[in-house]
Design a protein around this motif. Structure first.
Motif, PDB file in Angstrom:
ATOM      1  N   SER A  36      53.301 -16.282  40.216  1.00 50.22           N
ATOM      2  CA  SER A  36      54.724 -16.560  40.057  1.00 50.22           C
ATOM      3  C   SER A  36      55.518 -15.563  40.896  1.00 50.22           C
ATOM      4  CB  SER A  36      55.146 -16.463  38.583  1.00 50.22           C
ATOM      5  OG  SER A  36      55.093 -15.116  38.153  1.00 50.22           O
ATOM      6  N   ILE A  37      56.816 -15.826  41.043  1.00 47.98           N
ATOM      7  CA  ILE A  37      57.710 -14.938  41.782  1.00 47.98           C
ATOM      8  C   ILE A  37      58.738 -14.400  40.798  1.00 47.98           C
ATOM      9  CG2 ILE A  37      59.379 -14.719  43.658  1.00 47.98           C
ATOM     10  CD1 ILE A  37      57.976 -16.962  45.110  1.00 47.98           C
ATOM     11  N   THR A  38      58.768 -13.087  40.663  1.00 46.98           N
ATOM     12  CA  THR A  38      59.753 -12.407  39.832  1.00 46.98           C
ATOM     13  C   THR A  38      60.688 -11.637  40.754  1.00 46.98           C
ATOM     14  OG1 THR A  38      58.166 -12.158  38.022  1.00 46.98           O
ATOM     15  CG2 THR A  38      60.102 -10.725  37.985  1.00 46.98           C
ATOM     16  N   SER A  39      61.986 -11.776  40.534  1.00 48.59           N
ATOM     17  CA  SER A  39      62.969 -11.101  41.375  1.00 48.59           C
ATOM     18  C   SER A  39      63.614  -9.964  40.610  1.00 48.59           C
ATOM     19  CB  SER A  39      64.041 -12.081  41.852  1.00 48.59           C
ATOM     20  OG  SER A  39      64.954 -11.424  42.717  1.00 48.59           O
ATOM     21  N   LEU A  40      63.717  -8.811  41.257  1.00 44.07           N
ATOM     22  CA  LEU A  40      64.393  -7.645  40.704  1.00 44.07           C
ATOM     23  C   LEU A  40      65.687  -7.473  41.489  1.00 44.07           C
ATOM     24  CD1 LEU A  40      64.059  -5.348  38.614  1.00 44.07           C
ATOM     25  CD2 LEU A  40      62.982  -3.993  40.427  1.00 44.07           C
ATOM     26  N   VAL A  41      66.822  -7.646  40.804  1.00 50.08           N
ATOM     27  CA  VAL A  41      68.124  -7.702  41.457  1.00 50.08           C
ATOM     28  C   VAL A  41      68.969  -6.516  41.015  1.00 50.08           C
ATOM     29  CG1 VAL A  41      70.191  -9.116  41.830  1.00 50.08           C
ATOM     30  CG2 VAL A  41      67.989 -10.216  41.453  1.00 50.08           C
ATOM     31  N   GLY A  42      69.740  -5.961  41.937  1.00 53.47           N
ATOM     32  CA  GLY A  42      70.649  -4.874  41.593  1.00 53.47           C
ATOM     33  C   GLY A  42      71.272  -4.301  42.841  1.00 53.47           C
ATOM     34  N   GLU A  43      72.342  -3.544  42.652  1.00 52.13           N
ATOM     35  CA  GLU A  43      73.032  -2.940  43.789  1.00 52.13           C
ATOM     36  C   GLU A  43      72.220  -1.778  44.342  1.00 52.13           C
ATOM     37  OE1 GLU A  43      75.956   0.074  41.312  1.00 52.13           O
ATOM     38  OE2 GLU A  43      76.555  -2.010  41.566  1.00 52.13           O
ATOM     39  N   SER A  44      72.604  -1.282  45.496  1.00 55.83           N
ATOM     40  CA  SER A  44      71.920  -0.146  46.107  1.00 55.83           C
ATOM     41  C   SER A  44      72.009   1.064  45.178  1.00 55.83           C
ATOM     42  CB  SER A  44      72.548   0.188  47.458  1.00 55.83           C
ATOM     43  OG  SER A  44      72.394  -0.887  48.361  1.00 55.83           O
ATOM     44  N   GLY A  45      70.909   1.787  45.052  1.00 55.82           N
ATOM     45  CA  GLY A  45      70.883   2.965  44.200  1.00 55.82           C
ATOM     46  C   GLY A  45      70.552   2.690  42.752  1.00 55.82           C
ATOM     47  N   SER A  46      70.172   1.454  42.421  1.00 55.88           N
ATOM     48  CA  SER A  46      69.889   1.132  41.026  1.00 55.88           C
ATOM     49  C   SER A  46      68.452   1.461  40.620  1.00 55.88           C
ATOM     50  CB  SER A  46      70.170  -0.346  40.751  1.00 55.88           C
ATOM     51  OG  SER A  46      69.369  -1.172  41.566  1.00 55.88           O
ATOM     52  N   GLY A  47      67.597   1.829  41.560  1.00 58.27           N
ATOM     53  CA  GLY A  47      66.232   2.227  41.238  1.00 58.27           C
ATOM     54  C   GLY A  47      65.179   1.173  41.527  1.00 58.27           C
ATOM     55  N   LYS A  48      65.550   0.087  42.207  1.00 57.84           N
ATOM     56  CA  LYS A  48      64.608  -1.009  42.461  1.00 57.84           C
ATOM     57  C   LYS A  48      63.437  -0.551  43.323  1.00 57.84           C
ATOM     58  CE  LYS A  48      67.558  -3.635  44.573  1.00 57.84           C
ATOM     59  NZ  LYS A  48      68.599  -2.585  44.724  1.00 57.84           N
ATOM     60  N   ARG A 212      67.936 -16.516  42.972  1.00 55.26           N
ATOM     61  CA  ARG A 212      67.968 -17.817  42.300  1.00 55.26           C
ATOM     62  C   ARG A 212      67.191 -18.848  43.107  1.00 55.26           C
ATOM     63  NH1 ARG A 212      71.710 -21.020  39.056  1.00 55.26           N
ATOM     64  NH2 ARG A 212      71.471 -23.198  39.637  1.00 55.26           N
ATOM     65  N   TYR A 213      67.317 -18.785  44.425  1.00 54.90           N
ATOM     66  CA  TYR A 213      66.667 -19.748  45.310  1.00 54.90           C
ATOM     67  C   TYR A 213      65.152 -19.653  45.247  1.00 54.90           C
ATOM     68  CZ  TYR A 213      65.264 -21.873  49.762  1.00 54.90           C
ATOM     69  OH  TYR A 213      64.656 -22.634  50.716  1.00 54.90           O
ATOM     70  N   LEU A 214      64.628 -18.423  45.155  1.00 51.40           N
ATOM     71  CA  LEU A 214      63.198 -18.199  45.341  1.00 51.40           C
ATOM     72  C   LEU A 214      62.433 -17.978  44.045  1.00 51.40           C
ATOM     73  CD1 LEU A 214      60.906 -17.674  47.453  1.00 51.40           C
ATOM     74  CD2 LEU A 214      61.527 -15.252  47.321  1.00 51.40           C
ATOM     75  N   ALA A 215      63.039 -17.287  43.079  1.00 51.96           N
ATOM     76  CA  ALA A 215      62.266 -16.722  41.973  1.00 51.96           C
ATOM     77  C   ALA A 215      62.153 -17.661  40.783  1.00 51.96           C
ATOM     78  CB  ALA A 215      62.895 -15.398  41.536  1.00 51.96           C
ATOM     79  N   ASP A 216      61.108 -17.427  39.985  1.00 52.47           N
ATOM     80  CA  ASP A 216      60.943 -18.082  38.694  1.00 52.47           C
ATOM     81  C   ASP A 216      61.635 -17.282  37.600  1.00 52.47           C
ATOM     82  OD1 ASP A 216      59.035 -19.972  39.862  1.00 52.47           O
ATOM     83  OD2 ASP A 216      57.690 -18.251  39.943  1.00 52.47           O
ATOM     84  N   GLN A 217      61.474 -15.950  37.654  1.00 53.55           N
ATOM     85  CA  GLN A 217      62.085 -15.049  36.690  1.00 53.55           C
ATOM     86  C   GLN A 217      62.969 -14.056  37.432  1.00 53.55           C
ATOM     87  OE1 GLN A 217      61.425 -15.096  33.210  1.00 53.55           O
ATOM     88  NE2 GLN A 217      60.239 -16.974  33.567  1.00 53.55           N
ATOM     89  N   VAL A 218      64.052 -13.618  36.783  1.00 53.29           N
ATOM     90  CA  VAL A 218      64.969 -12.645  37.367  1.00 53.29           C
ATOM     91  C   VAL A 218      65.155 -11.507  36.371  1.00 53.29           C
ATOM     92  CG1 VAL A 218      67.363 -12.193  38.036  1.00 53.29           C
ATOM     93  CG2 VAL A 218      66.193 -14.218  38.894  1.00 53.29           C
ATOM     94  N   ALA A 219      65.080 -10.268  36.867  1.00 60.05           N
ATOM     95  CA  ALA A 219      65.423  -9.083  36.084  1.00 60.05           C
ATOM     96  C   ALA A 219      66.538  -8.353  36.826  1.00 60.05           C
ATOM     97  CB  ALA A 219      64.207  -8.176  35.902  1.00 60.05           C
ATOM     98  N   VAL A 220      67.616  -8.032  36.120  1.00 58.34           N
ATOM     99  CA  VAL A 220      68.779  -7.380  36.718  1.00 58.34           C
ATOM    100  C   VAL A 220      68.729  -5.900  36.361  1.00 58.34           C
ATOM    101  CG1 VAL A 220      71.291  -7.328  36.868  1.00 58.34           C
ATOM    102  CG2 VAL A 220      70.110  -9.509  36.522  1.00 58.34           C
ATOM    103  N   MET A 221      68.810  -5.053  37.376  1.00 57.23           N
ATOM    104  CA  MET A 221      68.656  -3.610  37.183  1.00 57.23           C
ATOM    105  C   MET A 221      69.952  -2.889  37.533  1.00 57.23           C
ATOM    106  SD  MET A 221      65.416  -1.386  38.516  1.00 57.23           S
ATOM    107  CE  MET A 221      65.000   0.202  37.789  1.00 57.23           C
ATOM    108  N   TYR A 222      70.324  -1.945  36.687  1.00 57.49           N
ATOM    109  CA  TYR A 222      71.545  -1.152  36.917  1.00 57.49           C
ATOM    110  C   TYR A 222      71.296   0.274  36.462  1.00 57.49           C
ATOM    111  CZ  TYR A 222      76.363   0.481  36.636  1.00 57.49           C
ATOM    112  OH  TYR A 222      77.525   1.208  36.800  1.00 57.49           O
ATOM    113  N   ARG A 223      71.486   1.221  37.381  1.00 58.96           N
ATOM    114  CA  ARG A 223      71.351   2.649  37.100  1.00 58.96           C
ATOM    115  C   ARG A 223      70.032   2.964  36.395  1.00 58.96           C
ATOM    116  NH1 ARG A 223      76.386   5.620  34.666  1.00 58.96           N
ATOM    117  NH2 ARG A 223      75.075   7.370  35.277  1.00 58.96           N
ATOM    118  N   GLY A 224      68.968   2.421  36.932  1.00 60.59           N
ATOM    119  CA  GLY A 224      67.649   2.771  36.455  1.00 60.59           C
ATOM    120  C   GLY A 224      67.158   2.003  35.251  1.00 60.59           C
TER     121      GLY A 224
END
Length: 385
Positions: A36-48, A212-224
């Motif tokens: 599967s494809i899991t996407s980790l999303v967040g702004e720069s500096g969020s720890g991704k 949204r286009y690519l992933a099956d699951q999405v996790a949103v990351m903010y400040r670690g």
């Protein structure tokens, strides 16, 4: 689950004498389901990227565990080569990850030689190039990185990761350095690898539209911290956390005209009782938002509270609870009274998704959707539908 991160934290000392500590990743748990494809999303500096490097064992975790096939991976560097044969990372900048003094043959033969992956003759290298749609492979085998386009360099980097036949790819913003016109081809390549070779992929990005286009699951990351996670279509159509709503409101949407009909401008969120929109900013009497370089050991409470229009005293004491069923997380305490998804983020009134294009530019069949909440519509990555 094939790869699991359990309560992973990573801290860095920021001074030799001050004892200040930067928390880049704060008790993050993340599961990568098989094929599967899991996407980790967040702004720069969020720890991704830091989380991805820990999961690739390019740096040690300060605390927490990694599990591969349910088995705990020891913290020591012993058997690291065996782990690397299963888990490979694609770095963000192919110009930096490819050595400019070596040709493509060297870059692809080296992992074959290190991991003793059968022979490493030109036929095998040509096959790797053609797996990533660099055809005919013989035309690229003697080229140097500066002789390739940005998209071709990234495809060589992907081929290098595939050389040892891994089961998991950790792709750290693989299209952020590429022109918009060629991003779709690289994303479709990743989708093809998942479908044809059953690869498990972690796709890291700050572009929630491409997630949204690519992933099956999405996790949103903010400040670690991961503030929200769930099926891609559910997170994008019904965002529970204000930060996810902010990311969606800032994503380009041709169907949304900023400033008209009470619709918010990108980067704004509806705030109850203050008119149609309000700029995201500090809540009254809150301290200024600290930059990534000044982030210390994480304080209790919601990390987004200083920018959240729904902030309340409780937010300084407790993190948001999990929202709804299926393990979704991210609703603020007053989520039930908060606004729905921002205009353009929901499924109603959105245009039908265009046929996915193969790297050659010819339409290919739409990918089979899993029954559990897979998306069936949406926009392409940064492209108008």
């Amino acid at each position: 689950m094939i790869l699991q991160a359990r309560e992973i934290s990573r801290t860095f000392r920021t001074g030799r004498t001050s004892g200040a500590v930067l928390t880049a990743v704060d008790s993050v748990s993340l599961d990568l389901p098989r094929a599967s494809i899991t996407s980790l999303v967040g702004e720069s500096g969020s720890g991704k990227s830091t989380l991805a490097r820990v999961m690739a064992r390019l740096m040690p975790a300060s605390s927490g565990q990694l599990l591969l096939d349910g088995q705990v991976i020891p913290a020591s560097q012993r058997r690291r080569r065996d782990y690397a044969s299963d888990v490979q990372m694609i770095l963000q900048d192919p110009c930096a990850s490819l050595n400019p003094v070596h040709d493509v043959r060297y870059h692809l033969s080296r992992p074959l030689r290190i991991h003793h992956a059968a022979s490493h003759d030109d036929d095998q290298i040509t096959e790797l190039l053609e797996r990533v749609a660099l055809t005919p492979g013989g035309q690229f085998i003697d080229k140097y990185p500066h002789e390739l386009s940005g998209g071709q360099r990234q495809r060589v980097a992907i081929a290098r990761a595939l050389a040892v036949r891994p089961r998991i790819l950790l792709a750290d913003e693989p299209v952020s350095m590429l022109d918009v016109s060629i991003r779709l081809g690289v994303l479709n390549l990743l989708a093809d690898l998942r479908e044809k070779e059953a690869l498990t992929i972690l796709y890291i990005t700050h572009d929630i539209a491409s997630a949204r286009y690519l992933a099956d699951q999405v996790a949103v990351m903010y400040r670690g911290q991961i503030v929200e996670s769930g099926p891609a279509i559910e997170v994008s159509d019904n965002p529970a956390h204000p930060y996810t709503q902010l990311l969606l409101s800032a994503a380009p949407d041709p169907g949304r005209t900023p400033g008209l009909s009470g619709q918010p401008r990108p980067g704004t969120l509806p705030v109850p009782g203050t008119g149609p929109t309000a700029e995201i900013g500090p809540v009254p009497d809150a301290a200024p938002v600290p930059g990534a370089a000044a982030r210390q050991v994480a304080a209790p409470g919601c990390q987004f509270r200083q920018r959240c229009p729904h902030a309340m005293p409780l937010c300084a004491e407790a993190t948001p609870p999990r929202a709804g069923g299926g393990g979704r997380r991210g609703a603020p305490p007053a989520a039930g009274a908060g606004p729905g998804p921002p205009p353009g983020g929901g499924g109603a009134g959105r245009r039908a998704r265009q046929p996915v294009l193969a790297a050659s530019g010819r339409p290919r069949s739409q990918r089979t959707r899993a029954a559990a909440g897979r998306r069936t519509h949406g926009h392409g990555p940064g492209l108008a539908p």
